[in-house]
Enzyme design. Sequence first.
Site, short mmCIF file in Angstrom:
data_model
loop_
_atom_site.label_atom_id
_atom_site.label_comp_id
_atom_site.label_asym_id
_atom_site.label_seq_id
_atom_site.Cartn_x
_atom_site.Cartn_y
_atom_site.Cartn_z
N ASP A 93 -30.87 12.65 -29.91
CA ASP A 93 -31.57 13.71 -29.46
C ASP A 93 -32.84 13.41 -29.03
OD1 ASP A 93 -31.80 15.34 -32.79
OD2 ASP A 93 -33.12 13.66 -31.84
N SER A 94 -33.52 14.68 -28.42
CA SER A 94 -34.80 14.24 -27.74
C SER A 94 -35.90 14.29 -28.64
CB SER A 94 -35.01 15.12 -26.70
OG SER A 94 -35.24 16.54 -27.29
N ASP A 267 -21.87 17.67 -32.60
CA ASP A 267 -22.64 17.13 -33.87
C ASP A 267 -22.79 18.01 -34.77
OD1 ASP A 267 -25.20 18.03 -31.90
OD2 ASP A 267 -25.87 17.56 -34.21
N CYS A 305 -4.57 14.47 -47.60
CA CYS A 305 -5.41 13.68 -47.06
C CYS A 305 -5.39 12.44 -47.39
CB CYS A 305 -6.82 14.40 -47.54
SG CYS A 305 -8.49 13.43 -46.89
N CYS A 307 -8.13 9.94 -47.28
CA CYS A 307 -9.06 9.42 -47.63
C CYS A 307 -9.44 8.86 -48.83
CB CYS A 307 -10.39 10.36 -47.34
SG CYS A 307 -10.67 11.49 -48.79
N CYS A 310 -9.51 11.43 -51.70
CA CYS A 310 -8.28 12.29 -52.12
C CYS A 310 -7.19 11.24 -52.35
CB CYS A 310 -7.56 12.98 -50.85
SG CYS A 310 -8.69 14.54 -50.42
N HIS A 336 -14.76 12.29 -47.70
CA HIS A 336 -13.83 13.12 -47.42
C HIS A 336 -14.27 13.96 -46.29
CE1 HIS A 336 -10.67 16.25 -47.77
NE2 HIS A 336 -11.69 17.07 -47.83
N1 LIG Z 1 -28.06 24.13 -32.03
C1 LIG Z 1 -28.92 23.22 -31.55
C2 LIG Z 1 -29.11 21.86 -31.85
C3 LIG Z 1 -29.94 20.74 -31.21
N2 LIG Z 1 -29.94 19.54 -31.79
C4 LIG Z 1 -30.35 21.00 -30.13
C5 LIG Z 1 -31.47 20.15 -29.24
O1 LIG Z 1 -31.37 18.91 -29.96
N3 LIG Z 1 -31.98 20.50 -28.15
N4 LIG Z 1 -31.70 21.60 -27.55
C6 LIG Z 1 -30.95 22.60 -28.35
O2 LIG Z 1 -30.57 23.78 -27.66
C7 LIG Z 1 -30.18 22.32 -29.27
C8 LIG Z 1 -29.19 23.31 -30.00
#
Ligand SMILES: Nc1cc(N)c2c(=O)[nH][nH]c(=O)c2c1
Length: 373
Positions: A93-94, A267, A305, A307, A310, A336
């Site tokens: 992510d940024s 994620d 399951c 895993c 389980c 799990h």
């Molecule tokens: N729920 C969210 C989780 C996130 N990691 C991000 C993000 O990294 N950037 N911008 C976002 O709007 C954002 C929303």
Amino acid sequence: MTDTFKFELLGTDGKARRGRVHTAHGAINTPAFMPVGTAATVKAMMPESVAETGAEILLGNTYHLMLRPGAERIEKLGGLHKFMNWDKPILTDSGGFQVMSLAQLRKITEDGVRFRSHIDGAYYDLTPESSTEIQRQLDADITMCFDECPALPAPKERVNEAMQLSMRWARRSREAFTHRPGYGQFGIVQGGTEKDLREESVEKLTEIGFEGYAIGGLAVGEGQELMFSTLDFTTPVMPTDKPRYLMGVGKPDDLVGAVARGVDMFDCVLPSRSGRTAEAWTRRGSVNLRNARHKDDPRPLDENCTCPCCKNYSRAYLYHLTKTKEILGLMLLTWHNLHYYQELMAGMRTAIEEETFDKFVVDFHALREQGDI
Ligand SMILES: Nc1cc(N)c2c(=O)[nH][nH]c(=O)c2c1
């Protein structure tokens, strides 16, 4: 391994999509769930175990890694893949989102964000350019644009301000991106729950052009109904030939509902974080292992399951590990939960391939309505 970053749309069933993302470190079958490897580790898991759950890509957090151990150090040590012994794709992510949620004293300007580290109070600046460079130093297969995500609920004017700033930062992020075969950068659609703002954000990002597009600004307190209604008008205007990634989502029913609305990648910290708070996710919903009803229960969490948790351990044992705060309890429940999430994604991929996704959704909810037994 591939020398070109590309997305293959392999099939659809309604709005649900089955695809494959090809990156420098391998392919990702979609719909896909990315476990979160915050500080270069998926907490309580060996990377080999994460791979065994079926995960084909991990998420790394730029904010945490830039503070400790530092992007330069990871670069000198061969990049994040080597550093954490994960040879499959990594998306980073940024850092902008976590600055707003974790850092002390942060100030947003047109240039970027100035903040104080939550670790030692030192001052840092993060800009579209520096965030993109840090992600290059980490050797992320997928780099995210630097953006501003406003907390909801917020007035439309505030949401629009954040979206417009994010679009200007997206262009700067793209200009700072180092184009390498097999590496891609995703723009992040903003605009809150406002249809016109979401459409404008998509238009501005696609004008810049990215290898994929994320849907940001959700899973920030708006609730599932508003999240789904926002997806209903956002995914249809997003490019069909590029991956769509819904950030920070979510619970199993969020994932099913979002795949049904055309999302490809996700994620969320939920499965791994729940593993550390004695909450297990199963086909029948969540199970609290702190509950004394498990004390003498010889059954596994889920008899269907496969895993290691389980296959080899009883609820009674998991209850015991939870009550005694044994590390093995965190490990088994995390394993799990991540396994279940990957099984859920694999089940949706198969259902889309077989054009039985509607039945998958009905069966998914029917089991959960029965609850844990
Ligand atoms: N729920 C969210 C989780 C996130 N990691 C991000 C993000 O990294 N950037 N911008 C976002 O709007 C954002 C929303």
